[in-house]
Design a protein around this motif. Structure first.
Motif, PDB file in Angstrom:
ATOM      1  N   HIS A  66       7.033   5.090  -3.068  1.00  0.00           N
ATOM      2  CA  HIS A  66       6.814   5.168  -1.626  1.00  0.00           C
ATOM      3  C   HIS A  66       5.575   4.362  -1.265  1.00  0.00           C
ATOM      4  N   GLY A  67       5.658   3.580  -0.181  1.00  0.00           N
ATOM      5  CA  GLY A  67       4.494   2.818   0.250  1.00  0.00           C
ATOM      6  C   GLY A  67       4.832   2.026   1.499  1.00  0.00           C
ATOM      7  N   PRO A  68       3.896   1.177   1.932  1.00  0.00           N
ATOM      8  CA  PRO A  68       4.111   0.426   3.176  1.00  0.00           C
ATOM      9  C   PRO A  68       5.061  -0.759   2.999  1.00  0.00           C
ATOM     10  N   CYS A  69       5.862  -0.989   4.038  1.00  0.00           N
ATOM     11  CA  CYS A  69       6.746  -2.157   4.066  1.00  0.00           C
ATOM     12  C   CYS A  69       5.886  -3.420   4.172  1.00  0.00           C
ATOM     13  N   TYR A  70       6.250  -4.428   3.417  1.00  0.00           N
ATOM     14  CA  TYR A  70       5.504  -5.685   3.381  1.00  0.00           C
ATOM     15  C   TYR A  70       5.466  -6.373   4.749  1.00  0.00           C
ATOM     16  N   ARG A  71       6.554  -6.194   5.555  1.00  0.00           N
ATOM     17  CA  ARG A  71       6.610  -6.886   6.851  1.00  0.00           C
ATOM     18  C   ARG A  71       6.098  -6.062   8.018  1.00  0.00           C
ATOM     19  N   CYS A  72       6.489  -4.768   8.089  1.00  0.00           N
ATOM     20  CA  CYS A  72       6.148  -4.003   9.297  1.00  0.00           C
ATOM     21  C   CYS A  72       5.149  -2.879   9.009  1.00  0.00           C
ATOM     22  N   PRO A 122      10.260  -5.979  -7.180  1.00  0.00           N
ATOM     23  CA  PRO A 122      10.538  -7.242  -6.499  1.00  0.00           C
ATOM     24  C   PRO A 122       9.229  -7.828  -5.964  1.00  0.00           C
ATOM     25  N   GLU A 123       9.288  -9.067  -5.480  1.00  0.00           N
ATOM     26  CA  GLU A 123       8.068  -9.717  -4.990  1.00  0.00           C
ATOM     27  C   GLU A 123       7.492  -8.981  -3.777  1.00  0.00           C
ATOM     28  N   THR A 124       8.400  -8.495  -2.954  1.00  0.00           N
ATOM     29  CA  THR A 124       7.967  -7.756  -1.767  1.00  0.00           C
ATOM     30  C   THR A 124       8.788  -6.485  -1.637  1.00  0.00           C
ATOM     31  N   ILE A 125       8.176  -5.439  -1.135  1.00  0.00           N
ATOM     32  CA  ILE A 125       8.865  -4.178  -0.907  1.00  0.00           C
ATOM     33  C   ILE A 125       9.059  -4.031   0.598  1.00  0.00           C
ATOM     34  N   LEU A 126      10.323  -3.880   0.997  1.00  0.00           N
ATOM     35  CA  LEU A 126      10.647  -3.817   2.427  1.00  0.00           C
ATOM     36  C   LEU A 126      11.244  -2.461   2.780  1.00  0.00           C
ATOM     37  N   CYS A 127      11.079  -2.040   4.052  1.00  0.00           N
ATOM     38  CA  CYS A 127      11.666  -0.776   4.502  1.00  0.00           C
ATOM     39  C   CYS A 127      13.187  -0.906   4.536  1.00  0.00           C
ATOM     40  N   ARG A 128      13.676  -2.113   4.823  1.00  0.00           N
ATOM     41  CA  ARG A 128      15.093  -2.430   4.720  1.00  0.00           C
ATOM     42  C   ARG A 128      15.205  -3.946   4.616  1.00  0.00           C
ATOM     43  N   ALA A 129      16.295  -4.413   4.051  1.00  0.00           N
ATOM     44  CA  ALA A 129      16.411  -5.839   3.729  1.00  0.00           C
ATOM     45  C   ALA A 129      16.207  -6.720   4.958  1.00  0.00           C
ATOM     46  N   ASP A 130      16.670  -6.242   6.140  1.00  0.00           N
ATOM     47  CA  ASP A 130      16.585  -7.085   7.330  1.00  0.00           C
ATOM     48  C   ASP A 130      15.462  -6.637   8.254  1.00  0.00           C
ATOM     49  N   CYS A 131      14.415  -6.075   7.694  1.00  0.00           N
ATOM     50  CA  CYS A 131      13.275  -5.640   8.507  1.00  0.00           C
ATOM     51  C   CYS A 131      12.796  -6.813   9.367  1.00  0.00           C
ATOM     52  N   ALA A 132      12.637  -6.548  10.673  1.00  0.00           N
ATOM     53  CA  ALA A 132      12.250  -7.620  11.594  1.00  0.00           C
ATOM     54  C   ALA A 132      10.748  -7.855  11.596  1.00  0.00           C
ATOM     55  N   GLY A 133       9.986  -6.935  11.032  1.00  0.00           N
ATOM     56  CA  GLY A 133       8.540  -7.131  10.920  1.00  0.00           C
ATOM     57  C   GLY A 133       7.788  -6.878  12.205  1.00  0.00           C
TER      58      GLY A 133
END
Ligand code: ZN
Ligand code: ZN
Length: 168
Positions: A66-72, A122-133
């Motif tokens: 668990h942690g912060p999304c790389y984009r948003c 992975p290189e970045t951890i995202l909340c979802r693959a298509d996170c708009a940031g």
């Protein structure tokens, strides 16, 4: 910290030992952010196989970070499956024939598990693959509030490009 004492095994070449153990996992740093394994202890399967020339170790487990999304920067959850192997030669002639996790017949399973998870990330951890940031202009979360800014308030560099295009 979870460690495993090899002294009590007394394996002969060709023999293997399987053990289910609970491994303590530490939080990870990735791109300056902190990711926490939940739960902090995971069930793992350790296999120790004795060969004529050395000992092979295999470790398999799954964990959820668990942690912060790389984009948003919203909450992100990542499932990681790990299958790692290490080898220790009986009479090592080179460093690559030893495992750094084995010290005085004590296998540091936690340190190994932590490094194995780090390699599986992975290189970045995202909340979802298509996170708009986040919106680069106002900083609002574009997943919650999809919007665009009117072009007249746009980047002056774009305006310069537009002017250039008009001339071509
Ligand atoms: Zn996100
Ligand atoms: Zn905006």
């Amino acid at each position: 910290m979870t460690s495993f004492n090899l002294r009590r095994l007394k394996l002969r070449p060709g023999e293997e030992h399987r053990e289910s153990l609970e491994v303590d996992l530490e939080p990870f740093e990735l791109g300056g952010q902190r990711y926490v394994p939940v739960p902090e202890q995971v069930p793992a399967e350790l296999v120790v196989s004795r060969a004529t020339t050395g000992t092979l170790f295999s470790l398999a487990f799954g964990t959820r970070l668990h942690g912060p999304c790389y984009r948003c920067l919203g909450d992100a959850v990542l499932d990681v499956e790990v299958a790692a192997r290490e080898y220790q030669a009986s009479s090592p002639e080179a460093e690559e024939l030893t495992t750094p996790y084995l010290i005085n017949d004590q296998l540091d399973v936690s340190a190994w598990a932590r490094d194995a998870v780090a390699l599986a990330l992975p290189e970045t951890i995202l909340c979802r693959a298509d996170c708009a940031g986040l919106c680069p202009e106002c900083g609002k979360n574009l997943n919650e509030e999809p919007h665009e800014h009117a072009e007249e308030h746009g980047d002056p560099r774009w305006e310069a490009l537009e002017a250039l295009r008009d001339r071509l």
